[in-house]
Design a protein around this motif. Structure first.
Motif, PDB file in Angstrom:
ATOM      1  N   TRP A   1       0.977  -1.224   0.055  1.00  8.51           N
ATOM      2  CA  TRP A   1       0.448   0.194   0.042  1.00  8.51           C
ATOM      3  C   TRP A   1       1.062   1.074  -0.039  1.00  8.51           C
ATOM      4  O   TRP A   1       0.952   2.152  -0.548  1.00  8.51           O
ATOM      5  CB  TRP A   1      -0.917   0.022   1.329  1.00  8.51           C
ATOM      6  CG  TRP A   1      -2.282  -0.949   0.885  1.00  8.51           C
ATOM      7  CD1 TRP A   1      -2.117  -2.089   1.111  1.00  8.51           C
ATOM      8  CD2 TRP A   1      -3.326  -0.634   0.490  1.00  8.51           C
ATOM      9  NE1 TRP A   1      -3.670  -2.077   1.234  1.00  8.51           N
ATOM     10  CE2 TRP A   1      -4.341  -1.666   0.696  1.00  8.51           C
ATOM     11  CE3 TRP A   1      -4.357   0.761  -0.053  1.00  8.51           C
ATOM     12  CZ2 TRP A   1      -5.559  -1.797   0.031  1.00  8.51           C
ATOM     13  CZ3 TRP A   1      -5.675   1.147  -0.185  1.00  8.51           C
ATOM     14  CH2 TRP A   1      -6.114  -0.299  -0.005  1.00  8.51           C
TER      15      TRP A   1
ATOM     16  N   VAL B   1      -0.280   4.236  -2.948  1.00  8.68           N
ATOM     17  CA  VAL B   1      -0.700   5.319  -1.814  1.00  8.68           C
ATOM     18  C   VAL B   1       0.283   6.816  -2.201  1.00  8.68           C
ATOM     19  O   VAL B   1       1.248   6.863  -2.267  1.00  8.68           O
ATOM     20  CB  VAL B   1      -1.198   5.001  -1.105  1.00  8.68           C
ATOM     21  CG1 VAL B   1      -1.788   6.620  -0.399  1.00  8.68           C
ATOM     22  CG2 VAL B   1      -2.242   4.348  -0.789  1.00  8.68           C
TER      23      VAL B   1
ATOM     24  N   LEU C   1      -4.824   6.097  -5.401  1.00 10.47           N
ATOM     25  CA  LEU C   1      -3.354   4.814  -5.780  1.00 10.47           C
ATOM     26  C   LEU C   1      -2.597   5.343  -6.694  1.00 10.47           C
ATOM     27  O   LEU C   1      -4.260   5.871  -7.892  1.00 10.47           O
ATOM     28  CB  LEU C   1      -4.375   3.370  -6.323  1.00 10.47           C
ATOM     29  CG  LEU C   1      -4.802   2.910  -4.619  1.00 10.47           C
ATOM     30  CD1 LEU C   1      -5.691   1.737  -5.135  1.00 10.47           C
ATOM     31  CD2 LEU C   1      -4.009   2.660  -4.126  1.00 10.47           C
TER      32      LEU C   1
END
Length: 143
Positions: free
Chosen positions: A111, A115, A129
């Motif tokens: 992540w 991100v 994203l």
């Protein structure tokens, strides 16, 4: 300054994609598995008379595959190729202001790579994203 973001749902979480990175949103037909590919590659599918690589976004973000068949996808161009990024649902396109990630925000490694900021909608922080970060072998540019 506000930019347009596509809001989607993935594994019970809302996520946002910068609209500049989105070619289209589609319902993917039959996905044909491809041998010897990274686990996040679900296979390939025909999309408007062309073949696209289908990415299981859950797996790309380090979550387990749940065995459900997903058809909704965000089509994004990465390194001159189109990829269909599977999501659970598509919500809306809306103008929002992208905020930088605070240093105290804890994210899992995949992540953290994907991100690039946060948007806030109705008081809910939503991670933004980078589509390139979901594609195996790509090296997304950091903003």
């Amino acid at each position: 300054m506000a930019e347009l973001f596509l809001i989607a749902e993935l594994a019970g979480r809302r996520v946002a994609f910068p609209s500049a990175d989105v070619e289209s949103v589609v319902d993917v037909g039959q996905v044909v598995p491809v041998p010897r590919v990274a686990p996040e590659v679900a296979g390939v599918a025909a999309l408007r008379s062309r073949v696209v690589t289908v990415i299981d976004s859950r797996v790309a973000l380090g979550m387990p595959a749940d065995g459900r068949t997903r058809k909704r996808a965000v089509v994004a161009g990465v390194d001159g190729h189109s990829y269909a990024l599977l999501v659970d649902a598509l919500d809306d396109v809306t103008p929002l202001e992208c905020l930088s990630m605070g240093s105290g925000v804890a994210l899992e490694p995949k992540w953290r790579r994907a991100v690039c900021g946060l948007v806030e909608r109705d008081g809910e922080p939503i991670p933004v994203l980078r589509p390139a970060a979901l594609v195996p072998g790509s090296a997304p540019a950091l903003d």
